[in-house]
Design an enzyme around this catalytic site. Structure first.
Site, PDB file in Angstrom:
ATOM      1  CD1 TRP A 106      -0.164  -5.590  -3.624  1.00 38.40           C
ATOM      2  CD2 TRP A 106      -0.260  -6.621  -1.641  1.00 38.40           C
ATOM      3  NE1 TRP A 106       0.352  -6.857  -3.772  1.00 38.40           N
ATOM      4  CE2 TRP A 106       0.305  -7.510  -2.580  1.00 38.40           C
ATOM      5  CE3 TRP A 106      -0.421  -7.065  -0.331  1.00 38.40           C
ATOM      6  CZ2 TRP A 106       0.709  -8.795  -2.243  1.00 38.40           C
ATOM      7  CZ3 TRP A 106      -0.021  -8.355   0.005  1.00 38.40           C
ATOM      8  CH2 TRP A 106       0.550  -9.195  -0.955  1.00 38.40           C
ATOM      9  CE  LYS A 130      12.044  -1.908  -5.745  1.00 36.81           C
ATOM     10  NZ  LYS A 130      12.873  -2.919  -6.423  1.00 36.81           N
ATOM     11  CD  GLU A 146      10.930 -10.683  -8.738  1.00 35.30           C
ATOM     12  OE1 GLU A 146      10.453  -9.953  -7.868  1.00 35.30           O
ATOM     13  OE2 GLU A 146      12.092 -10.527  -9.176  1.00 35.30           O
ATOM     14  NE  ARG A 179       4.772   1.863  -1.103  1.00 40.02           N
ATOM     15  CZ  ARG A 179       5.686   1.909  -0.143  1.00 40.02           C
ATOM     16  NH1 ARG A 179       6.824   2.505  -0.364  1.00 40.02           N
ATOM     17  NH2 ARG A 179       5.467   1.378   1.035  1.00 40.02           N
ATOM     18  CG  HIS A 200      22.161 -36.168  -6.569  1.00 39.92           C
ATOM     19  ND1 HIS A 200      22.628 -37.359  -6.078  1.00 39.92           N
ATOM     20  CD2 HIS A 200      23.248 -35.447  -6.923  1.00 39.92           C
ATOM     21  CE1 HIS A 200      23.956 -37.361  -6.111  1.00 39.92           C
ATOM     22  NE2 HIS A 200      24.353 -36.197  -6.628  1.00 39.92           N
ATOM     23  CB  CYS A 234      -0.872   0.041   1.238  1.00 45.73           C
ATOM     24  SG  CYS A 234      -1.842  -1.426   1.495  1.00 45.73           S
ATOM     25  CE  LYS A 249      14.776  -9.867 -10.373  1.00 44.66           C
ATOM     26  NZ  LYS A 249      15.507  -9.726  -9.163  1.00 44.66           N
ATOM     27  CD  GLU A 298      18.227 -11.887  -8.184  1.00 42.55           C
ATOM     28  OE1 GLU A 298      17.685 -12.501  -7.258  1.00 42.55           O
ATOM     29  OE2 GLU A 298      17.792 -10.805  -8.624  1.00 42.55           O
ATOM     30  CG  ASN A 351       1.494   0.795   4.049  1.00 40.04           C
ATOM     31  OD1 ASN A 351       1.255  -0.399   4.006  1.00 40.04           O
ATOM     32  ND2 ASN A 351       2.601   1.337   3.577  1.00 40.04           N
ATOM     33  N   GLY A 352      -0.367  -1.171   6.311  1.00 43.52           N
ATOM     34  CA  GLY A 352       0.029  -2.071   7.410  1.00 43.52           C
ATOM     35  C   GLY A 352      -1.108  -3.042   7.700  1.00 43.52           C
TER      36      GLY A 352
HETATM   37  C1  AGP Z   1      13.220  -8.689  -6.131  1.00 39.31           C
HETATM   38  O1  AGP Z   1      13.163  -8.716  -7.512  1.00 39.31           O
HETATM   39  C2  AGP Z   1      11.975  -8.926  -5.465  1.00 39.31           C
HETATM   40  N1  AGP Z   1      10.940  -8.082  -5.893  1.00 39.31           N
HETATM   41  C3  AGP Z   1      11.980  -9.245  -3.993  1.00 39.31           C
HETATM   42  O2  AGP Z   1      12.439 -10.555  -3.895  1.00 39.31           O
HETATM   43  C4  AGP Z   1      12.804  -8.354  -3.033  1.00 39.31           C
HETATM   44  O3  AGP Z   1      14.167  -8.483  -3.285  1.00 39.31           O
HETATM   45  C5  AGP Z   1      12.468  -8.736  -1.585  1.00 39.31           C
HETATM   46  O4  AGP Z   1      11.105  -8.497  -1.366  1.00 39.31           O
HETATM   47  C6  AGP Z   1      13.305  -7.995  -0.566  1.00 39.31           C
HETATM   48  O5  AGP Z   1      13.104  -6.625  -0.647  1.00 39.31           O
HETATM   49  P1  AGP Z   1      14.043  -5.621   0.143  1.00 39.31           P
HETATM   50  O6  AGP Z   1      15.403  -5.736  -0.456  1.00 39.31           O
HETATM   51  O7  AGP Z   1      13.439  -4.281  -0.104  1.00 39.31           O
HETATM   52  O8  AGP Z   1      14.033  -6.026   1.568  1.00 39.31           O
END
Ligand code: AGP
Length: 612
Positions: free
Chosen positions: A74, A607, A494, A27, A510, A2, A491, A487, A100-101
């Site tokens: 959100w 985000k 996502e 976000r 394995h 949010c 990506k 990683e 927010n929260g």
């Molecule tokens: C990264 O592409 C992601 N959107 C997500 O995994 C992110 O890295 C994770 O939520 C941690 O966020 P932060 O670094 O703001 O703590």
């Protein structure tokens, strides 16, 4: 997650509020809304869907109010719908609130308010807040003090996390905001104040900000702001000048923020190295001053984070372990916080978070502090929540990262933690100086090498074009190449919604090799000269079973039926993830584009993940 925006000043509030919401879109959200105080009371306009839809709502252009609040939601409690969108009001329409929260005890609060006759229109936890404020306010004087008292009593009743912004129809010249475990900043203009969940959203209006701490309340009028603790005692606060420029938060001619941020990596890496590393000098971190005795006393270092930041931890574990001769464990914050890890004054816990607002990472940090372990926060956002909790903070200087998929933050986190490892090693005096110097020289060359990779992206773009319709892929590597595989796989998931798995190349036999069938894509990362032959053998095994293989390497390898080989500049394997991830970030990006997806705002993601 949010996002909150607020404005009080002399201008019409609604355009500023919607503009702020557009900047907070990254976000992640599913609904949007605004509320302003008009001549005849508070007017709210909200709906599920995009912020832009607000422009189409009947009457939006008629809003004249110069004070207002706005929100992108959100969904947590209740599906995305108009009723569940914020702002929420109390039954008498005296208050509008954005939040927010998560209010953990909202059910209990709601029941007790319902017993008193209060009616609820939404399924949200937030709606208890305006009603609770009203319940206290109705017995107070109808002035600023009365409102502050009602807000203070309300937030004392709330369990959970909140950043809230409140307007009151009786008091059109003030706005109250408060926070606990959720970000909120107050920007200062001339005869006006801005409220926002983060600084970038307001940078085109002001560069001067007050950062609210947990448990603090602010009362804003057009030409003054006062800060209080939860008991309404005065709190003094410094105004911070933020040196990010507006263009760093805009696309700057790039089609998407993600692409811009990938291409910003050479600069971001250079900025993160900054003055910490100069030719022929020891690495310097002004932010911390650890003694040799303290570092020697450590028996364990934890790197704790979520998502990409956790993968940055995995990438630096080998260098930290090698240079400090100490056990290093990388932990997922949401696991660490609940598994009672062994922590004491001989443990150092390093928390990595781009946003500095990730709920699980912050909770994991608080846990370590409660057990006397020293804590360091690695964050990209000045004044973010984690930086206010940690014993020490070190900033990456990646600049604002807007795309949900993290790219430049990851490479900068690796750089920063590699430098920190060298810094520890130089204090400990247990590693060969020549070796440390050669690593330092290599780090200084990384910005140039990153640029080199970005200068020709045609091969990776073509490969993405060939395979974007596929449904499954594998990433494999050994050592630091395995951490990059993880990683790269994240990506891809996502932003392209393609299922993929990352495997340590030696693990294929394995089990997962059973999934290799004709035509499947396998991406091999090979940057460690000691392990390259082994991974080559694993790649041959999948080729034999029909796989198409893309190779990312800095080694001379024979082209053995590979579909494509992307050559990247050489680097010590301890720091090679900074380079080998770049073509793979682009790979996901181009696939997402081929599929016509929203690269910067992938579905279901946010985000900063401010709830656990
Ligand atoms: C990264 O592409 C992601 N959107 C997500 O995994 C992110 O890295 C994770 O939520 C941690 O966020 P932060 O670094 O703001 O703590």
């Amino acid at each position: 997650m949010c996002g909150i925006v607020g404005y009080i000043g002399l201008k019409k509030a609604s355009p500023i509020l919607i503009d702020g919401l557009l900047k907070l879109e990254y976000r992640g959200y599913d609904s949007a809304g605004i509320a302003t105080i008009e001549k005849n009371g508070i007017k709210t306009m909200k709906d599920k869907g995009r912020v832009r839809n607000l422009y189409d709502l009947d009457g939006i252009n008629d809003l004249e109010g110069t004070i207002g609040i706005a929100h992108t939601r959100w969904a947590t409690h209740g599906k995305p719908s108009k009723e569940n969108s914020h702002p929420h009001m109390d039954g008498t329409k005296t208050f509008a609130v954005v939040h927010n929260g998560i209010i953990e005890n909202y059910q209990e609060l709601r029941e007790s308010l319902e017993e008193k006759g209060y009616k609820f229109l939404s399924a949200t936890d937030t709606e208890v807040i305006p009603n609770l404020i009203y319940d206290y306010y109705k017995n107070e004087e109808k002035n600023e003090t009365g409102l502050l008292k009602a807000v203070s009593s309300t937030i004392k009743d709330l369990k959970g996390s909140y950043a809230i912004s409140i307007i009151c129809k009786d008091l059109p010249d003030i706005m109250i905001v408060a926070r606990k475990d959720s970000p909120l900043v107050v920007g200062k203009g001339i005869n006006e104040y801005y409220v926002s969940s983060d600084i970038p959203a307001m940078l085109s209006y002001t560069k001067q900000f007050y950062l609210l701490n947990d448990g603090e309340i602010a009362k804003l009028s057009r030409n003054n702001v006062s800060f209080y603790n939860i008991n309404l005692e005065d709190v003094s606060k410094d105004l911070k000048d933020i040196d990010w420029d507006v263009s760093s938060c805009e696309k700057d001619g790039y089609e998407d923020y993600m692409l811009k941020e990938i291409f910003e990596q050479p600069t971001a890496i250079r900025e993160t190295i900054g003055s910490r590393l100069k030719n022929n000098e020891k690495v310097n971190f002004d932010e911390i001053n650890f003694s040799k005795e303290y570092l020697k006393s450590l028996n364990h270092i934890y790197l704790v984070a979520c998502g990409t930041a956790m993968h940055a931890g995995l990438a630096v574990k080998p260098i930290l372990e090698k240079l400090c001769h100490t056990n290093v464990t990388v932990d997922i914050a949401s696991e660490f916080r609940y598994r009672d890890p062994l922590l004491d004054e001989h443990t150092l816990c390093i928390y990595i978070s781009q946003s500095g607002e990730t709920a699980d990472t912050i909770a994991a940090l608080k846990l370590a502090k409660s057990k006397n372990a020293k804590t360091i926060a690695i964050s990209n956002v000045i004044g973010s929540s984690i930086t206010r909790e940690a014993d020490y903070t070190i900033y990456t200087h990646a600049g604002p990262e807007i795309a949900v998929a993290s790219t430049k933050a990851y490479t900068c986190q690796i750089i920063l933690l590699s430098l920190l490892s060298i810094y520890f090693a130089e204090i400990l005096e247990i590693e060969d100086t020549k070796f440390l110097n050669s690593l330092k020289e290599e780090i200084l060359l990384l910005p140039k090498k990153a640029l080199n990779i970005l200068n020709d992206t045609s091969k990776i773009k073509n490969f993405a074009h060939k395979i974007y319709k596929e449904h499954d892929m594998f990433f494999i590597g050994r050592g630091s190449d395995y951490s990059v595989s993880m990683e790269a796989s994240l990506k891809l998931k996502e932003i392209s919604y393609i299922h993929s798995e990352a495997y340590a190349a030696g693990e294929l036999k394995h089990g997962p090799i059973a999934l290799i069938e004709n035509g499947i894509t396998v991406i091999g990362i090979l940057t460690d000269p000691n392990l390259v032959e082994k991974t080559v053998s694993n790649l041959q095994e999948v080729i034999t079973r029909g796989a198409k293989v893309l190779v990312i390497t800095n080694q001379e390898i024979e082209s053995k039926n590979y579909e494509e080989i992307i050559n990247i500049p050489s680097a010590n394997p301890l720091i090679s993830p900074v380079l080998s991830i770049i073509p793979l970030q682009l790979f996901s990006y181009y696939i997402s584009k081929e599929k016509g997806l929203d690269v910067d705002k992938p579905r279901n993601l946010a985000k900063s993940v401010t709830v656990e």
